[in-house]
Design an enzyme around this catalytic site. Structure first.
Site, short mmCIF file in Angstrom:
data_model
loop_
_atom_site.label_atom_id
_atom_site.label_comp_id
_atom_site.label_asym_id
_atom_site.label_seq_id
_atom_site.Cartn_x
_atom_site.Cartn_y
_atom_site.Cartn_z
CE LYS A 173 -3.65 -2.50 2.48
NZ LYS A 173 -4.71 -2.42 3.53
CG ASN A 178 -3.45 -2.56 6.99
OD1 ASN A 178 -3.24 -2.15 5.84
ND2 ASN A 178 -4.57 -3.18 7.33
CG HIS A 238 -4.97 -6.43 -0.17
ND1 HIS A 238 -6.20 -6.50 0.45
CD2 HIS A 238 -5.03 -7.30 -1.23
CE1 HIS A 238 -6.97 -7.36 -0.22
NE2 HIS A 238 -6.29 -7.85 -1.24
P1 ADP Z 1 -7.85 -6.79 5.76
O1 ADP Z 1 -6.97 -5.93 4.89
O2 ADP Z 1 -7.11 -7.29 6.98
O3 ADP Z 1 -8.56 -7.89 5.01
P2 ADP Z 1 -10.44 -5.40 5.86
O4 ADP Z 1 -10.85 -6.18 4.66
O5 ADP Z 1 -11.34 -5.44 7.04
O6 ADP Z 1 -8.97 -5.80 6.37
O7 ADP Z 1 -10.27 -3.86 5.46
C1 ADP Z 1 -9.62 -3.51 4.25
C2 ADP Z 1 -8.64 -2.37 4.54
O8 ADP Z 1 -9.38 -1.19 4.89
C3 ADP Z 1 -7.73 -2.60 5.74
O9 ADP Z 1 -6.59 -3.36 5.40
C4 ADP Z 1 -7.39 -1.18 6.17
O10 ADP Z 1 -6.36 -0.61 5.36
C5 ADP Z 1 -8.70 -0.45 5.88
N1 ADP Z 1 -9.59 -0.39 7.06
C6 ADP Z 1 -10.13 -1.42 7.76
N2 ADP Z 1 -10.93 -1.00 8.74
C7 ADP Z 1 -10.92 0.37 8.67
C8 ADP Z 1 -11.57 1.42 9.40
N3 ADP Z 1 -12.42 1.14 10.40
N4 ADP Z 1 -11.31 2.69 9.04
C9 ADP Z 1 -10.49 2.97 8.02
N5 ADP Z 1 -9.84 2.04 7.27
C10 ADP Z 1 -10.06 0.76 7.59
#
Ligand code: ADP
Ligand code: MG
Length: 153
Positions: free
Chosen positions: A9, A112, A115
């Protein structure tokens, strides 16, 4: 053998962590079979994060993910989807255990770093979203006999 999609990212690129993150996957023995840098458009962001478009925080996510260049890649290995997700750790860097990429490098729920596809359907969809078949360079690494026993594949 399984393939999965990863995306470094914008925070990963801006923080100069591309090399260290890619090294983690290489050191694990995963095989990188496609890679490119690009800028995600709002349209692509909505396709990639289709499951989140209706969420209250989607606008913030779109601004983040389109806010700088990213690196898209396909990695291959035994159980690659699960292995990569485990290497990333929980979504929030505050929850991800030490030793995971997010746990070691992120203190944020949104920023984070990486992805990874969350299942076989998502992996197929995301690989097709970012790569043409002709951009995928499958190969047999010569080191394979030293990565796992022959009966493990
Ligand atoms: P993952 O990437 O662990 O599968 P999710 O699918 O839940 O997580 O979310 C996609 C991405 O959106 C996350 O990796 C993060 O960058 C962002 N994200 C997740 N939750 C939030 C939130 N509450 N507010 C803002 N950004 C978020
Ligand atoms: Mg997800």
């Amino acid at each position: 053998m399984q393939r999965t999609f990863i995306l470094l990212k914008p925070d990963c690129v801006q923080r100069r962590l591309m090399g260290r993150v890619i090294s983690r996957f290489e050191e694990k023995g995963l095989n990188i079979v496609a890679m490119k840098m690009l800028r995600i458009t709002p349209e692509l962001a909505k396709q990639h994060y289709a499951e989140h478009v209706e969420k209250s925080w989607y606008g913030a996510l779109e601004a983040f993910i389109t806010g700088g260049p990213v690196v898209a890649a396909i990695v291959e290995g035994l159980d690659a989807i699960r292995v990569v997700r485990n290497m990333l750790g929980a979504t929030s860097g505050l929850d991800a255990p030490a030793g995971t990429i997010r746990g070691d490098f992120s203190g944020s729920r949104q920023m984070n770093l990486v992805h990874g596809s969350d299942g076989p359907e998502a992996a197929e969809r995301e690989m097709a979203l970012y790569f043409e078949e002709s951009e995928i360079c499958g190969y047999q690494p010569t080191i394979t006999p030293w990565l796992r026993a022959s009966d493990e594949s």
